[in-house]
Design an enzyme around this catalytic site. Structure first.
Site, PDB file in Angstrom:
ATOM      1  N   PHE A  26       0.856  -1.186   0.000  1.00 46.94           N
ATOM      2  CA  PHE A  26       0.000   0.000   0.000  1.00 46.94           C
ATOM      3  C   PHE A  26       0.888   1.230   0.000  1.00 46.94           C
ATOM      4  O   PHE A  26       1.636   1.470   0.953  1.00 46.94           O
ATOM      5  CB  PHE A  26      -0.954   0.063   1.207  1.00 46.94           C
ATOM      6  CG  PHE A  26      -1.852   1.271   1.107  1.00 46.94           C
ATOM      7  CD1 PHE A  26      -3.021   1.225   0.366  1.00 46.94           C
ATOM      8  CD2 PHE A  26      -1.492   2.475   1.694  1.00 46.94           C
ATOM      9  CE1 PHE A  26      -3.829   2.350   0.226  1.00 46.94           C
ATOM     10  CE2 PHE A  26      -2.290   3.605   1.552  1.00 46.94           C
ATOM     11  CZ  PHE A  26      -3.459   3.541   0.824  1.00 46.94           C
TER      12      PHE A  26
ATOM     13  N   ASP B  50       9.282   3.094   2.025  1.00 42.58           N
ATOM     14  CA  ASP B  50       8.066   3.836   2.354  1.00 42.58           C
ATOM     15  C   ASP B  50       7.817   3.666   3.852  1.00 42.58           C
ATOM     16  O   ASP B  50       7.256   2.663   4.292  1.00 42.58           O
ATOM     17  CB  ASP B  50       6.887   3.325   1.525  1.00 42.58           C
ATOM     18  CG  ASP B  50       5.589   4.084   1.842  1.00 42.58           C
ATOM     19  OD1 ASP B  50       5.547   4.811   2.855  1.00 42.58           O
ATOM     20  OD2 ASP B  50       4.614   3.937   1.082  1.00 42.58           O
TER      21      ASP B  50
ATOM     22  N   LYS C 289       2.304  11.051   7.185  1.00 49.33           N
ATOM     23  CA  LYS C 289       1.467  10.790   8.361  1.00 49.33           C
ATOM     24  C   LYS C 289       1.927  11.537   9.621  1.00 49.33           C
ATOM     25  O   LYS C 289       1.612  12.709   9.751  1.00 49.33           O
ATOM     26  CB  LYS C 289       1.324   9.286   8.586  1.00 49.33           C
ATOM     27  CG  LYS C 289       0.551   8.628   7.427  1.00 49.33           C
ATOM     28  CD  LYS C 289      -0.190   7.376   7.810  1.00 49.33           C
ATOM     29  CE  LYS C 289      -1.221   7.018   6.756  1.00 49.33           C
ATOM     30  NZ  LYS C 289      -0.817   6.000   5.797  1.00 49.33           N
TER      31      LYS C 289
HETATM   32  C1  LIG Z   1      -1.009   6.093   4.304  1.00 49.74           C
HETATM   33  C2  LIG Z   1       0.090   5.570   3.477  1.00 49.74           C
HETATM   34  C3  LIG Z   1       0.400   6.141   2.226  1.00 49.74           C
HETATM   35  C4  LIG Z   1      -0.437   7.238   1.604  1.00 49.74           C
HETATM   36  O1  LIG Z   1      -0.490   8.386   2.385  1.00 49.74           O
HETATM   37  P1  LIG Z   1      -1.637   9.476   2.106  1.00 49.74           P
HETATM   38  O2  LIG Z   1      -1.250  10.626   3.007  1.00 49.74           O
HETATM   39  O3  LIG Z   1      -2.932   8.851   2.507  1.00 49.74           O
HETATM   40  O4  LIG Z   1      -1.580   9.809   0.677  1.00 49.74           O
HETATM   41  C5  LIG Z   1       1.476   5.628   1.533  1.00 49.74           C
HETATM   42  N1  LIG Z   1       2.221   4.636   2.030  1.00 49.74           N
HETATM   43  C6  LIG Z   1       1.958   4.048   3.215  1.00 49.74           C
HETATM   44  C7  LIG Z   1       2.832   2.945   3.726  1.00 49.74           C
HETATM   45  C8  LIG Z   1       0.867   4.484   3.978  1.00 49.74           C
HETATM   46  O5  LIG Z   1       0.583   3.894   5.130  1.00 49.74           O
END
Ligand SMILES: *Cc1c(COP(=O)(O)O)cnc(C)c1O
Length: 404
Positions: free
Chosen positions: A145, A230, A259
């Site tokens: 994700f 990520d 985040k």
């Molecule tokens: C939440 C998340 C995203 C996307 O972040 P948004 O601020 O919702 O665009 C990308 N990678 C990971 C691992 C995430 O948990």
């Protein structure tokens, strides 16, 4: 009390009436948050065990973060990057230092930071590695994700996230998560980057096998490929260290952050890398109207300052041990498996008992907010400011729910 009409039903209807249906929220309407606790329209209190998918690592309205935001609201909030402002330097310096890197590319949302990392990796591939124009490939993991943009969902393996959004962006190769041999086979001379989550959050808090991150690091170094981590959800204290990569003592070429970087106040994301990587971007080649705005930088700097002492990382480690011990005691009592690190857990509910959604609804009725994923799993990720007693409360409520 009993003759006071509950406001929740009307408030749920009101909240949903003109809102697109791309979420299926629990029927709770929140009005206030304080630390690890939130209050609804009927005055009921809940322990927040989702923490905005880790955007609220420091809890609701952490005083240091609110102070920083308030001060900046009284000064200047937006300049655009056409001009400089006095919060940009302190923020990028502090974040670069926290990551042990040279440069910070500030963006807003997580998906934007991932998109930015993809662009940087491709440009690096063409300008530095010498990949033939238009041929760059990026290796990604199944069940990833990384966000919701058209390019990012192009390499999602979740049909719910991906279906009907084509035509899809080419240039991505999928391999099973945790499988180094598959990754080795997927890399060739066109490969510019490996993009993975050090722990797969949305997939159900999947921790890779020991040695995987180290193996990815070595593979990337050997093959002259950028390791892009990520850490949007796993980073900034959640797992008991500043970064989930720290568990294997591994430093990626690019950190992708988001985040918690916004302190639960504003969206703040960033790509952090050394100058030989991020330096490929020249003026005009990438940008964002809101990226690196003064309010975002002031809050982001305050977040980095909270992380500098290691206090939150230590809390996540110590309280994470309490959380995981409590959850492990439920295995065989309605729980089939528990995964995770630090204050982050994926809990598989026995499908014979109830779905993850049902478990979350019953937890809500007992004062605990959590989120299900992929049917049978619930995710627990309370703010790092949570008290040990709060964790015991959450575990006891879960035990009640599972006992029926
Ligand atoms: C939440 C998340 C995203 C996307 O972040 P948004 O601020 O919702 O665009 C990308 N990678 C990971 C691992 C995430 O948990």
């Amino acid at each position: 009390m009993s003759d006071t009409p509950l406001r929740t039903d009307a408030a749920v209807a009101e909240a949903e009436r003109h809102t697109a249906h791309n979420y299926h929220p629990l029927p709770v309407v929140l009005t206030e948050g304080d630390g690890a606790w939130v209050t609804d329209v009927d005055g009921r209190r809940y322990l927040d065990c989702l923490a905005g998918y880790s955007a609220l690592n420091f809890g609701h309205r952490h005083p240091a973060l609110i102070d920083a935001a308030r001060k900046q609201l009284e000064a200047v909030t937006l300049t655009s990057r056409a001009f400089l402002h006095d919060q940009l330097g302190p923020f990028t310096r502090a974040l670069a230092q926290l990551c042990g890197k040279d440069l910070v590319l500030p963006m807003n949302t997580g998906a934007e930071a991932v998109e930015s990392a993809i662009k940087v990796a491709r440009k690096w591939g063409y300008r530095v590695k010498g990949v033939p124009d238009g041929q760059a490939s990026i290796v990604v993991a199944e069940n990833n994700f990384h966000g919701r943009t058209t390019t990012i969902v192009s390499f999602s393996t979740d049909p719910v996230a991906r279906a009907d959004y084509g035509p899809y962006t080419p240039g991505f190769r999928l391999v099973p998560y945790g499988d180094l041999e598959a990754m080795r086979s997927a890399i060739d001379e066109t490969t510019v980057a490996v993009l993975i989550e050090p722990i797969q959050g949305e997939a159900g808090v999947i921790v890779p096998p020991d040695g995987y991150l180290r193996g990815v690091r070595d593979l990337c170094t050997d093959q002259n490929v950028l390791f892009v981590a990520d850490e949007i959800q796993s980073g900034l204290g959640r797992t008991g260290y500043t970064f989930a990569c720290d568990h294997e003592g591994v430093v990626p070429d690019m950190y992708v952050l988001g985040k918690a970087l916004g302190g639960g106040i504003v969206p703040v994301s960033a790509v952090v890398a050394d100058a030989d990587v991020l330096g490929v971007l020249r003026p005009g080649e990438h940008g964002s109207t809101f990226g690196g705005n003064p309010l975002a930088c002031a809050v982001g700097l305050a977040v980095v300052e909270l992380l500098r002492t290691g206090e939150f990382q230590a809390r996540a480690r110590e309280l994470g041990a309490v959380l995981h011990e409590g959850l492990r005691s439920l295995v065989g009592h309605g729980v089939t498996a528990v995964r995770g690190r630090g204050l982050w857990a994926g809990v598989d509910i026995d499908p014979g008992l109830m779905t993850g959604r049902e478990a979350c609804e019953r937890l809500m009725a007992r004062g605990v907010l959590a989120k299900d994923t992929h049917g049978a799993t619930i995710r627990l990720a309370p703010p790092l400011v949570v008290a040990e007693g709060d964790l015991q409360f959450a575990i006891a409520r879960l035990a009640e729910v599972l006992a029926g």
